[in-house]
Write an enzyme that holds these catalytic residues in place. Structure first.
Site, mmCIF file in Angstrom:
data_model
loop_
_atom_site.group_PDB
_atom_site.id
_atom_site.type_symbol
_atom_site.label_atom_id
_atom_site.label_comp_id
_atom_site.label_asym_id
_atom_site.label_seq_id
_atom_site.Cartn_x
_atom_site.Cartn_y
_atom_site.Cartn_z
ATOM 1 N N LYS A 122 0.839 -1.200 0.000
ATOM 2 C CA LYS A 122 0.000 0.000 0.000
ATOM 3 C C LYS A 122 0.879 1.258 0.000
ATOM 4 O O LYS A 122 2.098 1.160 0.221
ATOM 5 C CB LYS A 122 -0.930 -0.067 1.216
ATOM 6 C CG LYS A 122 -1.918 -1.250 1.159
ATOM 7 C CD LYS A 122 -2.732 -1.348 2.453
ATOM 8 C CE LYS A 122 -3.767 -2.458 2.388
ATOM 9 N NZ LYS A 122 -4.532 -2.558 3.665
ATOM 10 N N TYR B 106 -11.961 -3.090 -3.479
ATOM 11 C CA TYR B 106 -12.499 -3.267 -2.121
ATOM 12 C C TYR B 106 -14.030 -3.310 -2.103
ATOM 13 O O TYR B 106 -14.631 -2.982 -1.083
ATOM 14 C CB TYR B 106 -11.989 -2.151 -1.215
ATOM 15 C CG TYR B 106 -10.581 -2.378 -0.695
ATOM 16 C CD1 TYR B 106 -10.264 -3.503 0.072
ATOM 17 C CD2 TYR B 106 -9.562 -1.459 -0.951
ATOM 18 C CE1 TYR B 106 -8.976 -3.713 0.559
ATOM 19 C CE2 TYR B 106 -8.266 -1.667 -0.467
ATOM 20 C CZ TYR B 106 -7.995 -2.803 0.295
ATOM 21 O OH TYR B 106 -6.720 -3.007 0.783
ATOM 22 N N THR C 46 -5.081 -8.297 10.415
ATOM 23 C CA THR C 46 -5.505 -7.007 9.859
ATOM 24 C C THR C 46 -5.128 -5.842 10.766
ATOM 25 O O THR C 46 -4.610 -4.826 10.299
ATOM 26 C CB THR C 46 -7.033 -7.024 9.631
ATOM 27 O OG1 THR C 46 -7.347 -8.113 8.759
ATOM 28 C CG2 THR C 46 -7.516 -5.719 9.015
ATOM 29 N N ASN D 83 -1.792 -0.149 7.451
ATOM 30 C CA ASN D 83 -1.229 -1.481 7.729
ATOM 31 C C ASN D 83 -0.416 -2.065 6.571
ATOM 32 O O ASN D 83 -0.245 -3.262 6.455
ATOM 33 C CB ASN D 83 -2.316 -2.439 8.228
ATOM 34 C CG ASN D 83 -3.377 -2.727 7.194
ATOM 35 O OD1 ASN D 83 -3.360 -2.162 6.096
ATOM 36 N ND2 ASN D 83 -4.301 -3.610 7.517
ATOM 37 N N HIS E 78 -1.580 -5.548 1.450
ATOM 38 C CA HIS E 78 -2.792 -6.329 1.197
ATOM 39 C C HIS E 78 -2.397 -7.714 0.699
ATOM 40 O O HIS E 78 -1.443 -7.851 -0.065
ATOM 41 C CB HIS E 78 -3.635 -5.647 0.104
ATOM 42 C CG HIS E 78 -4.706 -6.549 -0.465
ATOM 43 N ND1 HIS E 78 -5.944 -6.681 0.117
ATOM 44 C CD2 HIS E 78 -4.683 -7.394 -1.529
ATOM 45 C CE1 HIS E 78 -6.646 -7.572 -0.583
ATOM 46 N NE2 HIS E 78 -5.908 -8.018 -1.586
ATOM 47 N N GLU F 53 -8.772 -10.801 -7.973
ATOM 48 C CA GLU F 53 -7.867 -9.656 -7.813
ATOM 49 C C GLU F 53 -6.765 -9.673 -8.868
ATOM 50 O O GLU F 53 -6.401 -8.621 -9.406
ATOM 51 C CB GLU F 53 -7.288 -9.657 -6.391
ATOM 52 C CG GLU F 53 -8.360 -9.353 -5.355
ATOM 53 C CD GLU F 53 -7.931 -9.558 -3.900
ATOM 54 O OE1 GLU F 53 -8.753 -9.282 -3.007
ATOM 55 O OE2 GLU F 53 -6.781 -9.992 -3.647
HETATM 56 P P1 IDP Z 1 -7.257 -7.462 5.329
HETATM 57 O O1 IDP Z 1 -6.492 -6.378 4.603
HETATM 58 O O2 IDP Z 1 -6.455 -8.021 6.471
HETATM 59 O O3 IDP Z 1 -7.802 -8.535 4.406
HETATM 60 P P2 IDP Z 1 -9.983 -6.413 5.458
HETATM 61 O O4 IDP Z 1 -10.972 -6.701 6.526
HETATM 62 O O5 IDP Z 1 -10.202 -7.029 4.116
HETATM 63 O O6 IDP Z 1 -8.524 -6.765 6.027
HETATM 64 O O7 IDP Z 1 -9.920 -4.832 5.316
HETATM 65 C C1 IDP Z 1 -9.233 -4.246 4.225
HETATM 66 C C2 IDP Z 1 -8.416 -3.093 4.727
HETATM 67 O O8 IDP Z 1 -9.303 -2.091 5.249
HETATM 68 C C3 IDP Z 1 -7.473 -3.397 5.897
HETATM 69 O O9 IDP Z 1 -6.258 -3.977 5.497
HETATM 70 C C4 IDP Z 1 -7.287 -2.019 6.478
HETATM 71 O O10 IDP Z 1 -6.350 -1.250 5.709
HETATM 72 C C5 IDP Z 1 -8.670 -1.408 6.310
HETATM 73 N N1 IDP Z 1 -9.476 -1.597 7.507
HETATM 74 C C6 IDP Z 1 -10.056 -2.725 7.965
HETATM 75 N N2 IDP Z 1 -10.709 -2.522 9.123
HETATM 76 C C7 IDP Z 1 -10.512 -1.217 9.413
HETATM 77 C C8 IDP Z 1 -10.939 -0.381 10.495
HETATM 78 O O11 IDP Z 1 -11.618 -0.804 11.446
HETATM 79 N N3 IDP Z 1 -10.546 0.935 10.436
HETATM 80 C C9 IDP Z 1 -9.785 1.435 9.427
HETATM 81 N N4 IDP Z 1 -9.373 0.691 8.397
HETATM 82 C C10 IDP Z 1 -9.731 -0.614 8.381
HETATM 83 MG MG MG Z 2 -9.234 -8.387 2.925
#
Ligand code: IDP
Ligand code: MG
Length: 148
Positions: A9, A49, A91, A112, A115, A126
């Protein structure tokens, strides 16, 4: 052989973690099948997304992903989807184990770093979205040293 879509990212690119992240997947033994630095627009990020549309953090997530270039990759290997998720970590960085990418380099869930596809089916979708040209095929000369 299984493939996963892995994306560094904008924060990972800005923080100079591209080499470190690629190195972790390479050292594990996975094979690189696609790699490009690219900026995506809002519609593209929303498509990637789309399963999260409606989440309270969705708009912030899209702003984050379009805030700078990302590194899109295809990695291939046995169980690469599940193992890739382990290499990446949970996550929320507060829950990510030390030794994972997020556990070692991230603090906030909204920054974070990386992805990774969460299933073989999402990986297929994807990869089709990010690499319409398809993966690059080559045979690693290390294959027989990594697989029995
Ligand atoms: P993942 O990336 O571990 O698969 P997902 O639930 O698919 O997690 O969420 C996609 C991305 O959305 C996360 O990597 C993170 O950057 C963001 N995200 C997820 N939950 C939150 C949140 O509660 N607050 C802010 N950003 C979030
Ligand atoms: Mg995800």
């Amino acid at each position: 052989m299984e493939q996963s879509f892995i994306m560094i990212k904008p924060d990972g690119v800005q923080r100079g973690l591209v080499g470190e992240i690629i190195s972790r997947f390479e050292k594990k033994g996975f094979s690189l099948r696609g790699l490009k630095l690219m900026s995506v627009d809002r519609a593209f990020a929303e498509n990637h997304y789309s399963d999260l549309a409606g989440k309270p953090f969705f708009n912030g997530l899209i702003e984050y992903i379009i805030s700078g270039p990302v590194v899109a990759m295809i990695w291939e290997g046995k169980n690469v989807v599940a193992t890739g998720r382990k290499i990446i970590g949970a996550t929320k960085p507060v829950d990510s184990d030390v030794g994972t990418i997020r556990g070692d380099f991230a603090i906030d869930v909204g920054r974070n770093i990386i992805h990774g596809s969460d299933s073989v089916e999402s990986a297929r979708k994807e990869i089709a979205l990010w690499f319409p040209e398809g993966p690059v095929y080559w045979q690693s000369s290390l294959h027989s040293w990594i697989y029995e």
